[in-house]
Scaffold this active site. Structure first.
Site, mmCIF file in Angstrom:
data_model
loop_
_atom_site.group_PDB
_atom_site.id
_atom_site.type_symbol
_atom_site.label_atom_id
_atom_site.label_comp_id
_atom_site.label_asym_id
_atom_site.label_seq_id
_atom_site.Cartn_x
_atom_site.Cartn_y
_atom_site.Cartn_z
ATOM 1 N N GLU A 40 42.813 60.544 28.062
ATOM 2 C CA GLU A 40 41.612 59.956 27.448
ATOM 3 C C GLU A 40 41.357 58.538 27.989
ATOM 4 O O GLU A 40 42.307 57.745 28.101
ATOM 5 C CB GLU A 40 41.851 59.873 25.929
ATOM 6 C CG GLU A 40 40.698 59.261 25.145
ATOM 7 C CD GLU A 40 41.061 59.048 23.656
ATOM 8 O OE1 GLU A 40 42.267 58.898 23.337
ATOM 9 O OE2 GLU A 40 40.135 59.017 22.837
ATOM 10 N N LYS A 111 33.547 62.957 22.121
ATOM 11 C CA LYS A 111 34.550 63.017 21.042
ATOM 12 C C LYS A 111 33.868 62.924 19.676
ATOM 13 O O LYS A 111 33.062 62.011 19.435
ATOM 14 C CB LYS A 111 35.534 61.859 21.242
ATOM 15 C CG LYS A 111 36.700 61.821 20.275
ATOM 16 C CD LYS A 111 37.608 60.643 20.637
ATOM 17 C CE LYS A 111 38.829 60.496 19.775
ATOM 18 N NZ LYS A 111 39.638 59.318 20.154
ATOM 19 N N CYS A 146 42.157 63.532 21.612
ATOM 20 C CA CYS A 146 43.071 62.646 20.892
ATOM 21 C C CYS A 146 42.982 62.784 19.363
ATOM 22 O O CYS A 146 43.448 63.768 18.810
ATOM 23 C CB CYS A 146 42.847 61.207 21.359
ATOM 24 S SG CYS A 146 44.266 60.133 21.013
HETATM 25 N N1 LIG Z 1 42.758 57.302 20.779
HETATM 26 C C1 LIG Z 1 42.984 57.918 19.633
HETATM 27 O O1 LIG Z 1 42.202 58.760 19.216
HETATM 28 C C2 LIG Z 1 44.234 57.524 18.905
HETATM 29 C C3 LIG Z 1 44.571 58.459 17.766
HETATM 30 C C4 LIG Z 1 45.770 57.984 17.007
HETATM 31 O O2 LIG Z 1 46.348 56.960 17.302
HETATM 32 C C5 LIG Z 1 46.259 58.792 15.885
HETATM 33 O O3 LIG Z 1 45.584 59.771 15.508
HETATM 34 O O4 LIG Z 1 47.322 58.475 15.342
#
Ligand SMILES: NC(=O)CCC(=O)C(=O)O
Length: 265
Positions: A40, A111, A146
């Site tokens: 990502e 996203k 993510c």
């Molecule tokens: N970049 C993200 O979406 C980080 C997600 C995260 O740190 C978490 O779900 O814990």
């Protein structure tokens, strides 16, 4: 099929163009793979919020240019992770890019669930609105990014849209590494699908990344898992295992909620 997950190390010191060139060389080196995946927001950094306003790029910007050429050179399907997308008519988005082996950008996914609660992505980025799947030579990819991993309803929607391989680029912090591994396996078991989750390594924006990119089969078995640092994780598996697992253990047939009701006569 063979998949290569490029667990790129992302720092605050490497200029974005140098990282693009380095990532493109790594993609080109995967010739012979069917699918290559990047993490990502790797050009700027998933937690490097300060870099986003000036570094945001359009869908046909510098990351697309180098990734299209790299996909074509290697002859692979390329999930090029995500970029900070500048939409001329709206906010910025966290947008994933999927290229066909001829280098054409065939799918994008914005996203849906933005991370940060009252800061970062959740404040400065727009939320995607669309479920995206991508048909390939080896099966249907379901796209998520993510933090999306924490929302099973998205994965159920991807299942209903035909997904067989769930591809999840991430910038997941080391602090919550246990969640990363657990949720990747949970989504594979729930949807009886392969999960290919490609994380970032290194530290940027003051956040140490977990690494530990992971490939899980439809039974929840870990086929391959990376370490902490930059690494290319390569794995071979048979996508036909999805249909086989769904037939051998037909739990999805017993769903009662969230599916169209049978017609009453
Ligand atoms: N970049 C993200 O979406 C980080 C997600 C995260 O740190 C978490 O779900 O814990």
């Amino acid at each position: 099929m063979r998949a290569s997950l490029i667990q790129l190390s992302v720092s605050d010191t490497e200029p974005a163009d140098e990282r693009r060139a380095r990532a493109a060389a790594l993609v080109r080196a995967q010739e012979g793979a069917d699918l290559v995946v990047l993490p990502e927001l790797w050009p700027l950094g998933g937690f490097a919020y300060d870099a986003w306003p000036t570094g945001a790029e359009p869908l046909d910007g510098p990351t697309s240019d180098v990734m299209a050429a790299a996909a074509r050179a290697a002859g692979v399907w390329l999930h090029a992770g995500s970029i900070v997308e500048r939409d001329p008519d709206g906010p910025i988005y966290n947008t994933s890019l999927v290229f066909a082996p001829d280098g054409e950008l065939v799918h994008t996914y914005r996203k849906i669930h933005r991370f940060g609660f009252d800061s970062g992505e959740a404040v400065v980025m727009g939320a995607g609105q669309e479920i995206v799947t991508a048909g390939t030579d080896f099966g249907v990819l379901g796209l998520a990014t993510c933090y999306d991993l924490r929302f099973p309803e998205l994965f159920r929607a991807l299942l209903d849209a035909g997904a067989e391989l769930l591809v999840v680029p991430a910038a997941w912090p080391a602090r919550r590494r246990e969640h990363w591994t657990l949720l990747s396996r949970a989504r594979a078991v729930e949807e009886q699908a392969f999960v290919l989750a490609c994380n970032t390594a290194g530290t940027h924006g003051g956040v140490e990344q977990a690494g530990h990119s992971i490939v899980v089969d439809p039974w929840g078995r870990v086929l391959a898992e990376a370490g902490d640092g930059e690494e290319v994780l390569t794995v071979e598996f048979d996508p036909a295992e999805v249909a086989k697992a769904r037939a051998d253990f037909p739990v999805l047939r017993d769903r009662l909620l969230g599916i169209p009701a049978p017609v009453q006569r």
